[in-house]
Design an enzyme around this catalytic site. Sequence first.
Site, PDB file in Angstrom:
ATOM      1  N   SER A  78      41.782  32.844  47.940  1.00  0.00           N
ATOM      2  CA  SER A  78      41.939  32.407  46.547  1.00  0.00           C
ATOM      3  C   SER A  78      43.373  31.987  46.230  1.00  0.00           C
ATOM      4  CB  SER A  78      41.514  33.523  45.590  1.00  0.00           C
ATOM      5  OG  SER A  78      42.351  34.660  45.724  1.00  0.00           O
ATOM      6  N   LYS A  87      42.125  38.178  36.936  1.00  0.00           N
ATOM      7  CA  LYS A  87      43.371  37.506  37.323  1.00  0.00           C
ATOM      8  C   LYS A  87      44.099  36.951  36.100  1.00  0.00           C
ATOM      9  CE  LYS A  87      41.788  36.307  41.965  1.00  0.00           C
ATOM     10  NZ  LYS A  87      41.337  35.237  42.875  1.00  0.00           N
TER      11      LYS A  87
END
Length: 812
Positions: A652, A695
């Site tokens: 990611s 996040k």
Amino acid sequence: MVSKVAPSQLRRTVQTKHLSCDTINPLKQLENIIGQDRAVKALQFGLAIPSQGFNIYVSGRAGTGRLTAVKRYLAEQAKKQAQPDDWCYVHNFDNPYEPTKLRLPAGKGKELKENMKELVAEAQKALIKAFESEESAEKREEILKELERRKLDVYAKIERLAQENGFILRHASGHIAAIAMKDNRAMTDEEFQKLSEKQKAEIIAKQEKLMNEIKSAMRQDRDLEREALNKVRELEGRIAMFAIRFLMDELKEKYEKMEDVLKYLDRVEKDILENFNEFLKPQKEDALTALMKGREVPFFTRYEVNVLIDNSSVKGAPVVIELNPTYVNLFGKVEKESQMGALYTNFTLIRKGSLHQANGGYLVIPVEELLRNFLSWDGLKRAIRNREIVIEEPGDRLGFLTTKTLKPEPIPFKAHVILIGEPLFYYLLYEYDNEFKELFKVKAEFDTTMDYNEKNLNDFLSFVYKVCAEESLIPPDSTALAKIIEYACRLAEDQQKLSTRFGEISDIIREGSYYAGFENGQHVTSAHIMKAIEEKYYRSNLIQEKIIELIKQGMIVIDHTGEVVGQANGLAVSDFGDISFGRPNRITVTTGIGLEGVVDIERESKLGGRIHTKGVMILSGFLIEKFARDKPLSLSARLVFEQSYSEVEGDSASSTELYALLSSLSGVPIKQSIAVTGSVNQKGEIQAIGGVNEKIEGFYEVCKQKGLTGKQGVMIPHSNLANLMLKEEVTDAVTKGKFHIWAVSTVDDGIEVLTGVKAGKRMENGTYEKDSVYYKVDQRLREIAEVIEKQVRQFGDKHVLSKADGNEESES
């Protein structure tokens, strides 16, 4: 220029106008499994097929309500099934160490047990009464008198014969001696010795002949006694038969349609007639008395019935949930009793297991608990394969030497076995256990999410009401229901889905009721639900707070303002089981002249996982695609997660690494106020990642603690927009312009957001737009290639390669 994500796209907001307690109270309690149509169809299929091997593995994550849903579903299915039979164990009169099984219709096992108790009691009374009657005594006396008369005749004949031959008979110690007579008296030894040899021989000959007759008479005496004894036994047998015939006939009539029971009763009748003397004793013996007589158990124990399974109170088929599937709990056991320091057992001490209870119905077992008991898994497979339940000592199963015990006759097994567990166990068993795929042919897979539609929403609201009703919780109002639904979307990480992790949702409902009750509220409101969610998070986020504190103090270096070349803020998710949260990581890249390509320091230091390594290697593919069409790709780049001391896994951050690499090569600085997440492919397309909400919120927390400037934000993949279910605090900050979210689809879009400079389009001549990021990267790579080519011409390939291997930087 890429536009910012609108606040309305950051979370799904549920309207409250169609939600109220009034609308959910009338809803009936759920009968079906919510949002698991695939699993329901699999259950229906598996349970409908009676063939061997069509047992079911229910696969799904813990907390999705697997066990509760399966229990409820099986309970409904069980009502439609026939009531299973009872199973009993009785004494085996031919081999007491192998008790005999009996199968009876439901409720008849308990009835037979009581009937056998009554039979023994009534038989004892009847036999005592029959043998104490005058008629039986007179008949016995007649036989004995006839015996005595016939014996007297035999001995009278011998007496006459002795007298005729001049002998007198003497009886002593069960023997008869013939002594010669003289003057009508017994001859003495002195008188016998004075006789001539001829006279002695004649007397001895007569004596031997007489003794043969005496022996014959004694044999005849014994035959008469034996004949009389047989007559007495026949008489007693007839008396005993007459005494219990009515009792046995009456009992057999009750069970005339049960062949096995009739065979057993015939054997009981025979045993009573053979042992009627035990019934004539005034008191029954106890265990100690029996042991002193050399018997392991009291005599009358043999007539008891051990009802192993009593289904008299079961409505339909049984549903058994075995949460502790040890070998004994599954298959039963033979208990032992201590008598005078020794262990004894009998068929009445055979105890049932879960397989016996579930016979004819359904057995549900958590697979993880089952596999913890290695004998249980092997035994279960054997029971399913052989279709029988064998009760034996675990030591016998392993082949160890054990004490003498019983071997009960196996009971036929017919039930559906349902294993419940994580998907991982299914895959492992399927791969490594050859029998598993043959014995568990049906997989019922529970999903963690369901579609957000009217039907599922109504079912979801019914579930909320059911939890409140069953646990007497304070009912939620429309605002609370909206927050619960939004929380379910948050758990699903999808605005178009609802989570089926009903365990966690139930906890929030309970905690919301607690806070409402603390305030003496009549309804649970949105404030109570929000408090429940926040408090639950607060109880577990100590580590996150410590990390943010370190960032705030500057011990973990994260820039949230300014611009830096070759540096970007990546985002990772830390998962601690009960909580997961996002945290920023500084990613830096240095580039120079060389032939090593992109070097991942995490990989070199063995801190990079395989997926992360793949993500880094893709960066080289992107550079080749973009910049190596007209020249060799020559560079030396070092890429690292700063202040990272544990393994880095996942791809990611691959787009973040690529942005930092492009910045380092182009010299164009990256805005440190923007954190980045998203994976990238070799074509420069930004791909979706997991944990997008955590996040974004992780970087927001850091910016909030260090000071929001109105320029900070997070850049995410465009394909993750549907996954956004951010906290209201974050959406409020975005609405007020204090924080921003960008969604990008390509690296070109992303680099423009991060640098404010266009990525640049490829021109017909193969170059890029002047002063664009790609133009500057292309120029730098061209310069490096020219330097390398110049050194090759000047020093040769080996010299350049050796300097590259030695990590020395070539100079132009």
